[in-house]
Design a protein around this motif. Structure first.
Motif, short mmCIF file in Angstrom:
data_model
loop_
_atom_site.label_atom_id
_atom_site.label_comp_id
_atom_site.label_asym_id
_atom_site.label_seq_id
_atom_site.Cartn_x
_atom_site.Cartn_y
_atom_site.Cartn_z
N ARG A 1 8.30 14.56 42.54
CA ARG A 1 8.51 13.10 42.62
C ARG A 1 7.41 12.43 43.43
O ARG A 1 7.08 11.26 43.20
N ASN A 2 6.83 13.17 44.39
CA ASN A 2 5.84 12.60 45.30
C ASN A 2 4.40 12.87 44.88
O ASN A 2 3.50 12.86 45.72
N GLY A 3 4.17 13.13 43.62
CA GLY A 3 2.80 13.28 43.14
C GLY A 3 2.46 14.64 42.57
O GLY A 3 1.44 14.80 41.92
N GLY A 4 3.28 15.65 42.82
CA GLY A 4 3.10 16.93 42.16
C GLY A 4 2.36 18.00 42.95
O GLY A 4 2.33 19.16 42.54
N GLY A 5 1.77 17.66 44.09
CA GLY A 5 1.05 18.65 44.87
C GLY A 5 1.91 19.24 45.97
O GLY A 5 2.87 18.62 46.44
N TYR A 6 1.59 20.47 46.38
CA TYR A 6 2.32 21.08 47.48
C TYR A 6 1.53 22.26 48.03
O TYR A 6 0.66 22.82 47.36
N VAL A 7 1.87 22.62 49.28
CA VAL A 7 1.46 23.90 49.84
C VAL A 7 2.74 24.57 50.32
O VAL A 7 3.52 23.99 51.08
N LEU A 8 2.98 25.78 49.84
CA LEU A 8 4.24 26.48 50.07
C LEU A 8 4.03 27.60 51.08
O LEU A 8 3.18 28.46 50.90
N ASP A 9 4.84 27.59 52.13
CA ASP A 9 4.71 28.52 53.24
C ASP A 9 6.08 29.16 53.49
O ASP A 9 7.05 28.46 53.75
N GLY A 10 6.16 30.49 53.38
CA GLY A 10 7.39 31.18 53.73
C GLY A 10 8.05 31.91 52.58
O GLY A 10 9.02 32.63 52.79
N ILE A 11 7.55 31.74 51.40
CA ILE A 11 8.04 32.47 50.23
C ILE A 11 6.86 32.60 49.27
O ILE A 11 6.06 31.66 49.16
N PRO A 12 6.65 33.73 48.62
CA PRO A 12 7.51 34.91 48.57
C PRO A 12 7.19 35.91 49.66
O PRO A 12 6.07 35.97 50.14
N ARG A 13 8.20 36.70 49.99
CA ARG A 13 8.02 37.82 50.92
C ARG A 13 8.18 39.16 50.22
O ARG A 13 7.86 40.19 50.81
N THR A 14 8.71 39.14 49.02
CA THR A 14 8.90 40.37 48.26
C THR A 14 8.51 40.13 46.81
O THR A 14 8.35 38.99 46.38
N MET A 15 8.37 41.22 46.05
CA MET A 15 8.03 41.09 44.65
C MET A 15 9.15 40.38 43.88
O MET A 15 8.88 39.56 42.99
N ASP A 16 10.39 40.69 44.20
CA ASP A 16 11.51 40.02 43.54
C ASP A 16 11.46 38.51 43.77
O ASP A 16 11.69 37.71 42.86
N GLN A 17 11.17 38.12 45.01
CA GLN A 17 11.04 36.69 45.33
C GLN A 17 9.89 36.06 44.57
O GLN A 17 9.98 34.93 44.11
N ALA A 18 8.78 36.78 44.45
CA ALA A 18 7.60 36.24 43.76
C ALA A 18 7.93 35.92 42.31
O ALA A 18 7.59 34.85 41.79
N VAL A 19 8.60 36.85 41.64
CA VAL A 19 8.95 36.64 40.23
C VAL A 19 9.98 35.52 40.10
O VAL A 19 9.86 34.64 39.23
N ALA A 20 10.99 35.53 40.97
CA ALA A 20 12.04 34.50 40.90
C ALA A 20 11.47 33.12 41.21
O ALA A 20 11.81 32.14 40.55
N ALA A 21 10.58 33.04 42.21
CA ALA A 21 9.97 31.76 42.56
C ALA A 21 9.10 31.24 41.43
O ALA A 21 9.06 30.03 41.15
#
Length: 206
Positions: A77-97
């Motif tokens: 909603r705010n323009g489409g850009g982001y920097v994500l900090d804190g995920i993923p920590r595991t391979m499962d999280q990476a795929v799910a994210a």
């Protein structure tokens, strides 16, 4: 510019994430901050998180991924850009994210890997523990955290390399030098991929 960060403890992920967000005028999605905000506001998620934290448990992936979905929706909603900090920590999280971001049309342009040797990370974490008076964060604990990173989180790098979005920057120098290198590398990547077209005010750092 859409950046997710992968880094070991002590590499300066929070500092660099804030600098990236300010430079490119994008949203800083720090999962830890989102968790704390929900706890403070007493939301349903916050109540669930408090229980896990009180019991010394990790926050379940389902909660973390819901926070990610909310954060990415807000960033969209705010323009489409982001920097994500804190995920993923595991391979499962990476795929799910990745699946969450794909469904929203918000997959990352860059997976930024902040790299530093274990001895330098040990030095920084010992210093931080002393400043924050964290008696539980002794050398043995720190070494276990780094070992866990290598065993669990670091293999995620291959996933991002395969997708062609991995960017590694040396995080050993002082923070201001790392910031300069990170911004220069991201600006160059944006110019090559066309992501710069979504980034207002992009400039080469001095």
């Amino acid at each position: 510019m859409r950046v997710l960060m992968v880094a070991p403890p002590g590499a300066g992920k929070g500092t660099q994430g804030a600098a990236i967000a300010a430079h490119f005028r994008i949203q800083h999605l720090a999962v830890g901050d989102l968790l704390r905000r929900h706890v403070l506001e007493g939301t349903e998620i916050g109540r669930d998180v408090r229980g896990h934290l009180d019991r010394g448990e990790l926050v379940p992936d389902g909660i973390v991924l819901e926070l990610l979905r909310q954060g990415l929706t807000e960033a969209k909603r705010n323009g489409g850009g982001y920097v994500l900090d804190g995920i993923p920590r595991t391979m499962d999280q990476a795929v799910a994210a990745y699946r969450v971001a794909l469904a929203l049309g918000m997959t990352a342009d860059v997976a930024l890997h902040l790299e530093a040797g274990d001895e330098e990370l040990m030095r920084r974490l010992r210093k931080r523990a002393a400043i924050e008076h964290r008696s539980d964060d002794d050398e043995a604990v720190i070494r276990r955290r780094l070992q866990q990173y290598h065993e669990v989180t670091q293999p995620v790098l291959a996933f991002y390399a395969q997708r062609g979005i991995l960017l590694t920057v040396d995080a050993t120098p002082p923070a201001d030098v790392v910031t300069r290198d990170v911004l220069a590398a991201l600006t160059a990547r944006a110019a090559r991929t066309g992501a710069a077209g979504r980034v207002p005010g992009t400039h080469r750092p001095g």
